[in-house]
Design a protein around this motif. Structure first.
Motif, PDB file in Angstrom:
ATOM      1  N   SER A 138      -5.585   5.675   5.415  1.00 45.66           N
ATOM      2  CA  SER A 138      -6.007   4.527   4.610  1.00 45.66           C
ATOM      3  C   SER A 138      -5.132   3.310   4.875  1.00 45.66           C
ATOM      4  O   SER A 138      -5.634   2.193   5.066  1.00 45.66           O
ATOM      5  N   TYR A 141       0.799  -1.218   0.000  1.00 49.53           N
ATOM      6  CA  TYR A 141       0.000   0.000   0.000  1.00 49.53           C
ATOM      7  C   TYR A 141       0.840   1.281   0.000  1.00 49.53           C
ATOM      8  O   TYR A 141       0.287   2.369  -0.011  1.00 49.53           O
ATOM      9  N   MET A 189      -5.896   1.968   8.360  1.00 45.55           N
ATOM     10  CA  MET A 189      -7.173   1.259   8.416  1.00 45.55           C
ATOM     11  C   MET A 189      -7.073  -0.119   7.755  1.00 45.55           C
ATOM     12  O   MET A 189      -7.627  -1.094   8.256  1.00 45.55           O
ATOM     13  N   HIS A 190      -6.360  -0.206   6.631  1.00 45.27           N
ATOM     14  CA  HIS A 190      -6.148  -1.506   5.996  1.00 45.27           C
ATOM     15  C   HIS A 190      -5.375  -2.436   6.931  1.00 45.27           C
ATOM     16  O   HIS A 190      -5.687  -3.621   7.061  1.00 45.27           O
ATOM     17  N   GLU A 232     -13.598  13.311  -4.717  1.00 42.03           N
ATOM     18  CA  GLU A 232     -13.058  13.870  -3.473  1.00 42.03           C
ATOM     19  C   GLU A 232     -13.227  15.384  -3.439  1.00 42.03           C
ATOM     20  O   GLU A 232     -13.585  15.947  -2.408  1.00 42.03           O
ATOM     21  N   TYR A 242      -4.695  11.564   4.375  1.00 39.88           N
ATOM     22  CA  TYR A 242      -5.711  10.609   3.950  1.00 39.88           C
ATOM     23  C   TYR A 242      -5.067   9.268   3.569  1.00 39.88           C
ATOM     24  O   TYR A 242      -5.592   8.203   3.880  1.00 39.88           O
ATOM     25  N   ALA A 243      -3.929   9.332   2.895  1.00 43.49           N
ATOM     26  CA  ALA A 243      -3.221   8.109   2.501  1.00 43.49           C
ATOM     27  C   ALA A 243      -2.726   7.349   3.726  1.00 43.49           C
ATOM     28  O   ALA A 243      -2.846   6.123   3.794  1.00 43.49           O
ATOM     29  N   THR A 295     -19.826   7.328   7.008  1.00 44.16           N
ATOM     30  CA  THR A 295     -18.840   7.732   6.003  1.00 44.16           C
ATOM     31  C   THR A 295     -18.758   9.253   5.954  1.00 44.16           C
ATOM     32  O   THR A 295     -17.659   9.822   5.903  1.00 44.16           O
ATOM     33  N   ILE A 311       0.213   4.245  -2.454  1.00 43.98           N
ATOM     34  CA  ILE A 311      -0.899   5.171  -2.277  1.00 43.98           C
ATOM     35  C   ILE A 311      -0.402   6.597  -2.061  1.00 43.98           C
ATOM     36  O   ILE A 311      -1.089   7.563  -2.379  1.00 43.98           O
TER      37      ILE A 311
END
Length: 102
Positions: free
Chosen positions: A89, A21, A92-93, A33, A85-86, A67, A24
């Motif tokens: 992400s 990831y 969270m993954h 967005e 944000y990346a 959301t 990203i």
């Protein structure tokens, strides 16, 4: 499976998630967005109550209140800085992968 082998396996999974990831961070915001940013800006103009009302009132198209709230929260912390944000992400993954592992 003992604690040491579990730790090594989790560490390997974490490393793999980060490697897969990491690309990203080379991304950028696209049309949807930017549209969400405009909507957030307009909602925030009315304050927290307006954000909550707009998030939880049923909509004719797509109803996703959590959301909306998470995106508002991220916008509050990161604005339009893509890196934040990346990073969220990837985290969270990683969290989902660890939950599946457990």
């Amino acid at each position: 499976m003992n604690i040491k082998s579990s730790f090594i396996l989790v560490l390997m999974v974490v490393c793999l998630v980060v490697v897969f990831y990491s690309q990203i961070f080379q991304g950028f915001f696209q049309h949807d967005e930017w549209q969400a940013f405009v909507n957030i800006y307009l909602k925030n103009y009315g304050g927290v109550i307006n954000v909550l009302q707009d998030s939880f009132l049923p909509k004719a198209s797509h109803y996703a209140p959590f959301t909306d709230l998470v995106f508002n929260l991220l916008f509050h912390f990161f604005g339009i800085n893509y890196f934040g944000y990346a990073l969220v992400s990837i985290l969270m993954h990683l969290f989902v992968v660890l939950l599946i592992f457990i």
